[in-house]
Design a protein around this motif. Structure first.
Motif, PDB file in Angstrom:
ATOM      1  N   ILE A  56       0.863  -1.198   0.000  1.00 39.06           N
ATOM      2  CA  ILE A  56       0.000   0.000   0.000  1.00 39.06           C
ATOM      3  C   ILE A  56       0.891   1.238   0.000  1.00 39.06           C
ATOM      4  O   ILE A  56       1.767   1.373   0.859  1.00 39.06           O
ATOM      5  CB  ILE A  56      -0.901   0.031   1.262  1.00 39.06           C
ATOM      6  CG1 ILE A  56      -1.819  -1.195   1.271  1.00 39.06           C
ATOM      7  CG2 ILE A  56      -1.709   1.313   1.330  1.00 39.06           C
ATOM      8  CD1 ILE A  56      -2.631  -1.349   2.552  1.00 39.06           C
ATOM      9  N   HIS A  57       0.672   2.126  -0.954  1.00 38.88           N
ATOM     10  CA  HIS A  57       1.423   3.386  -0.966  1.00 38.88           C
ATOM     11  C   HIS A  57       0.755   4.391  -0.057  1.00 38.88           C
ATOM     12  O   HIS A  57      -0.435   4.637  -0.173  1.00 38.88           O
ATOM     13  CB  HIS A  57       1.466   3.976  -2.384  1.00 38.88           C
ATOM     14  CG  HIS A  57       2.335   3.200  -3.301  1.00 38.88           C
ATOM     15  ND1 HIS A  57       3.662   2.960  -3.025  1.00 38.88           N
ATOM     16  CD2 HIS A  57       2.076   2.606  -4.470  1.00 38.88           C
ATOM     17  CE1 HIS A  57       4.176   2.239  -4.002  1.00 38.88           C
ATOM     18  NE2 HIS A  57       3.244   1.998  -4.894  1.00 38.88           N
ATOM     19  N   ASP A  58       1.559   4.977   0.811  1.00 34.27           N
ATOM     20  CA  ASP A  58       1.023   6.026   1.664  1.00 34.27           C
ATOM     21  C   ASP A  58       2.059   7.142   1.744  1.00 34.27           C
ATOM     22  O   ASP A  58       3.176   7.009   1.205  1.00 34.27           O
ATOM     23  CB  ASP A  58       0.680   5.475   3.061  1.00 34.27           C
ATOM     24  CG  ASP A  58      -0.482   6.227   3.693  1.00 34.27           C
ATOM     25  OD1 ASP A  58      -0.684   7.396   3.347  1.00 34.27           O
ATOM     26  OD2 ASP A  58      -1.171   5.644   4.555  1.00 34.27           O
ATOM     27  N   GLN A  59       1.701   8.214   2.399  1.00 32.22           N
ATOM     28  CA  GLN A  59       2.619   9.352   2.535  1.00 32.22           C
ATOM     29  C   GLN A  59       2.212  10.165   3.751  1.00 32.22           C
ATOM     30  O   GLN A  59       1.144   9.916   4.329  1.00 32.22           O
ATOM     31  CB  GLN A  59       2.546  10.226   1.285  1.00 32.22           C
ATOM     32  CG  GLN A  59       1.212  10.878   1.136  1.00 32.22           C
ATOM     33  CD  GLN A  59       0.880  11.210  -0.311  1.00 32.22           C
ATOM     34  OE1 GLN A  59       1.332  10.553  -1.240  1.00 32.22           O
ATOM     35  NE2 GLN A  59       0.078  12.236  -0.488  1.00 32.22           N
ATOM     36  N   VAL A  60       3.041  11.121   4.088  1.00 32.24           N
ATOM     37  CA  VAL A  60       2.747  11.960   5.250  1.00 32.24           C
ATOM     38  C   VAL A  60       1.470  12.764   4.995  1.00 32.24           C
ATOM     39  O   VAL A  60       1.268  13.298   3.901  1.00 32.24           O
ATOM     40  CB  VAL A  60       3.939  12.897   5.532  1.00 32.24           C
ATOM     41  CG1 VAL A  60       3.576  13.973   6.534  1.00 32.24           C
ATOM     42  CG2 VAL A  60       5.117  12.082   6.044  1.00 32.24           C
ATOM     43  N   GLY A  61       0.605  12.798   6.003  1.00 27.48           N
ATOM     44  CA  GLY A  61      -0.677  13.493   5.849  1.00 27.48           C
ATOM     45  C   GLY A  61      -0.878  14.581   6.891  1.00 27.48           C
ATOM     46  O   GLY A  61      -0.042  14.793   7.771  1.00 27.48           O
ATOM     47  N   GLU A  62      -2.017  15.226   6.768  1.00 35.39           N
ATOM     48  CA  GLU A  62      -2.294  16.431   7.561  1.00 35.39           C
ATOM     49  C   GLU A  62      -3.073  16.160   8.849  1.00 35.39           C
ATOM     50  O   GLU A  62      -3.434  17.083   9.553  1.00 35.39           O
ATOM     51  CB  GLU A  62      -3.081  17.437   6.710  1.00 35.39           C
ATOM     52  CG  GLU A  62      -2.334  17.944   5.474  1.00 35.39           C
ATOM     53  CD  GLU A  62      -1.022  18.629   5.848  1.00 35.39           C
ATOM     54  OE1 GLU A  62      -0.993  19.391   6.832  1.00 35.39           O
ATOM     55  OE2 GLU A  62      -0.015  18.358   5.163  1.00 35.39           O
ATOM     56  N   GLY A  63      -3.378  14.888   9.130  1.00 34.90           N
ATOM     57  CA  GLY A  63      -4.108  14.597  10.365  1.00 34.90           C
ATOM     58  C   GLY A  63      -5.577  14.320  10.104  1.00 34.90           C
ATOM     59  O   GLY A  63      -6.030  14.270   8.961  1.00 34.90           O
ATOM     60  N   ALA A  64      -6.313  14.144  11.203  1.00 29.70           N
ATOM     61  CA  ALA A  64      -7.715  13.735  11.106  1.00 29.70           C
ATOM     62  C   ALA A  64      -8.590  14.860  10.536  1.00 29.70           C
ATOM     63  O   ALA A  64      -8.284  16.042  10.716  1.00 29.70           O
ATOM     64  CB  ALA A  64      -8.209  13.341  12.492  1.00 29.70           C
ATOM     65  N   ILE A  65      -9.663  14.467   9.882  1.00 31.94           N
ATOM     66  CA  ILE A  65     -10.618  15.474   9.385  1.00 31.94           C
ATOM     67  C   ILE A  65     -12.049  15.104   9.743  1.00 31.94           C
ATOM     68  O   ILE A  65     -12.408  13.941   9.819  1.00 31.94           O
ATOM     69  CB  ILE A  65     -10.520  15.689   7.836  1.00 31.94           C
ATOM     70  CG1 ILE A  65     -10.606  14.344   7.104  1.00 31.94           C
ATOM     71  CG2 ILE A  65      -9.271  16.447   7.438  1.00 31.94           C
ATOM     72  CD1 ILE A  65     -10.848  14.521   5.612  1.00 31.94           C
ATOM     73  N   LYS A  66     -12.833  16.168   9.917  1.00 34.91           N
ATOM     74  CA  LYS A  66     -14.259  15.972  10.194  1.00 34.91           C
ATOM     75  C   LYS A  66     -14.963  15.761   8.861  1.00 34.91           C
ATOM     76  O   LYS A  66     -14.667  16.438   7.887  1.00 34.91           O
ATOM     77  CB  LYS A  66     -14.813  17.233  10.882  1.00 34.91           C
ATOM     78  CG  LYS A  66     -16.275  17.161  11.243  1.00 34.91           C
ATOM     79  CD  LYS A  66     -16.670  18.427  12.005  1.00 34.91           C
ATOM     80  CE  LYS A  66     -18.182  18.604  12.068  1.00 34.91           C
ATOM     81  NZ  LYS A  66     -18.848  17.671  12.978  1.00 34.91           N
ATOM     82  N   ILE A  67     -15.881  14.812   8.817  1.00 37.11           N
ATOM     83  CA  ILE A  67     -16.641  14.563   7.585  1.00 37.11           C
ATOM     84  C   ILE A  67     -18.036  15.117   7.809  1.00 37.11           C
ATOM     85  O   ILE A  67     -18.715  14.761   8.786  1.00 37.11           O
ATOM     86  CB  ILE A  67     -16.750  13.033   7.317  1.00 37.11           C
ATOM     87  CG1 ILE A  67     -15.383  12.354   7.407  1.00 37.11           C
ATOM     88  CG2 ILE A  67     -17.466  12.767   6.003  1.00 37.11           C
ATOM     89  CD1 ILE A  67     -14.515  12.428   6.208  1.00 37.11           C
ATOM     90  N   ASN A  68     -18.455  16.000   6.921  1.00 35.29           N
ATOM     91  CA  ASN A  68     -19.807  16.545   7.042  1.00 35.29           C
ATOM     92  C   ASN A  68     -20.773  15.667   6.278  1.00 35.29           C
ATOM     93  O   ASN A  68     -20.637  15.494   5.080  1.00 35.29           O
ATOM     94  CB  ASN A  68     -19.831  17.989   6.532  1.00 35.29           C
ATOM     95  CG  ASN A  68     -19.033  18.888   7.455  1.00 35.29           C
ATOM     96  OD1 ASN A  68     -19.200  18.831   8.686  1.00 35.29           O
ATOM     97  ND2 ASN A  68     -18.154  19.673   6.893  1.00 35.29           N
ATOM     98  N   THR A  69     -21.695  15.074   7.023  1.00 33.23           N
ATOM     99  CA  THR A  69     -22.635  14.151   6.358  1.00 33.23           C
ATOM    100  C   THR A  69     -24.000  14.825   6.189  1.00 33.23           C
ATOM    101  O   THR A  69     -24.311  15.758   6.884  1.00 33.23           O
ATOM    102  CB  THR A  69     -22.802  12.859   7.172  1.00 33.23           C
ATOM    103  OG1 THR A  69     -22.991  13.208   8.535  1.00 33.23           O
ATOM    104  CG2 THR A  69     -21.596  11.973   7.028  1.00 33.23           C
TER     105      THR A  69
END
Ligand code: DP6
Length: 361
Positions: A348-361
């Protein structure tokens, strides 16, 4: 901050029902957390890269209930009821109830799913506990809208730690440090912080390809591994080494000196596994293919001078770390030489990310 700072005051709102959805990433430690004391306090400080692709998405719906005995919740994993996850969640709710006193007032429906395949051998406890903690904090914010952003995220990390230590590093992005260290201001055993020192841009887009060597169940869980550090003959030196490695990492992270970075990161990975091999009882989580991959990485690095290195979690999978500037040739290397050591050729390719995000449903 002390424990008391996480105890809420009176809530202004008392909604009948509602919902919160968050997506939290996995993380990969550069300096490893291995060993803890009650309750979920690390024996040494650690630091990790927050990932991006590997993540857990969790929704928590809540509805007022009359009976306030015990906790009431249903749990769905990838759309299906998941009874065997419930005891862990129940224990988690017991641990955090004093910080979230509304927990017994509602019935919760928890729906969770991972972006990575279930039996990939990728631990989902970090992203899972982080996503769940963020949903519960989101609900607390619906009860107390005056809560500020910084407190929201710090408390989410504090709660996540009580679910799974490494989960406290899965809230914020890029580089997260957890565990009190005399030379890192604001560092704490109780929650993760965004790494407060200079970070070279090379690390902001660092790549992590997770080579799925063994997707089955591990013979020894992390929980048992942590416990074995208590009577471990090398524990004291190991804990000190982690403190020292964080000191040594500081100029490396600032300058982007990848030669030194590689030395520290690979030493940490091998030390983690050395601790497993020298505990009583002793155990080995690496597989023959783990070692084949490590040897191929070393040979490839020597031959091509490409700054790729590996790190390991408490399992057989290998995390291949490299700067995005060499991505193209590393992808060829993976396909040509490493994929054959992965179960069903999977990675699985991954990379550094920006952290958790809120999902607006
Ligand atoms: C090897 O966070 O899974 O990945 O606190 O018991 O849930 P618990 O352990 P966990 O341990 C992770 C250990 C590690 C190293 C690390 O991520 O720092």
């Amino acid at each position: 901050m002390t424990e008391n700072d996480f105890l809420p005051g009176d809530y202004q709102n008392s909604p009948e029902k509602g919902k919160a959805t968050w997506k939290a990433p996995s993380n990969i430690a550069l300096v490893k957390y291995w060993g803890k004391r009650p309750v979920q306090m690390p024996a040494n400080p650690s630091i990790s890269l927050t990932l991006d692709v590997c993540a857990t998405r969790t929704s928590v719906s809540f509805e007022k209930r009359d009976n306030k005995e015990g906790f009431s919740f249903d749990l769905f994993f990838e759309g299906n009821p998941k009874a065997d996850f419930k005891p862990k969640i129940y224990t988690f709710l017991e641990r955090i109830e004093m910080y979230l006193p509304f927990l017994k007032e509602y019935h919760f429906t928890i729906e969770t799913s991972n972006s990575f395949p279930h039996s990939s051998g990728i631990a989902s406890s970090a992203s899972g506990m982080a996503a769940l903690s963020l949903c519960l904090m989101d609900i607390e914010r619906q009860l107390d809208p005056a809560m500020d952003q910084a407190s929201f995220f710090t408390k989410a990390s504090y709660l996540a730690r009580l679910g799974s230590g490494s989960a406290c590093r899965s809230i914020k992005g890029n580089l997260v440090q957890w565990g009190k260290h005399g030379n890192i201001p604001e560092s704490s055993d109780a929650y993760g912080i965004e790494y407060p020192f200079e970070v070279n841009p090379v690390f902001r887009s660092y790549c992590d390809t997770i080579l799925l060597v063994h997707k089955g169940q591990k013979q020894v869980s992390s929980t048992v591994g942590h416990q074995l550090m208590h009577a471990h003959p090398y524990a004291k030196n190991r804990f000190q080494q982690a403190f020292d490695h964080l000191d040594k990492l500081k100029p490396v992270l600032a300058s982007g000196d990848l030669g030194e970075f590689i030395k520290l990161v690979e030493s940490e990975a091998l030390t983690l596994h050395a601790m497993m091999m020298t505990s009583m009882p002793y155990f080995i989580l690496m597989k023959p293919d783990t070692l084949e991959i490590i040897n191929k990485i070393w040979a490839y690095r020597k031959e091509t001078k490409t700054p790729v290195c590996f790190t390991l979690d408490a399992g057989a999978n290998v995390h291949l770390l490299y700067p995005s500037s060499v991505k193209k040739k590393v992808l060829n290397f993976i396909e040509d030489e490493l994929a054959e050591h992965c179960e069903n050729g999977q990675y699985i390719h991954d990379q550094v990310g920006e952290g958790a995000i809120k999902i607006n449903t």
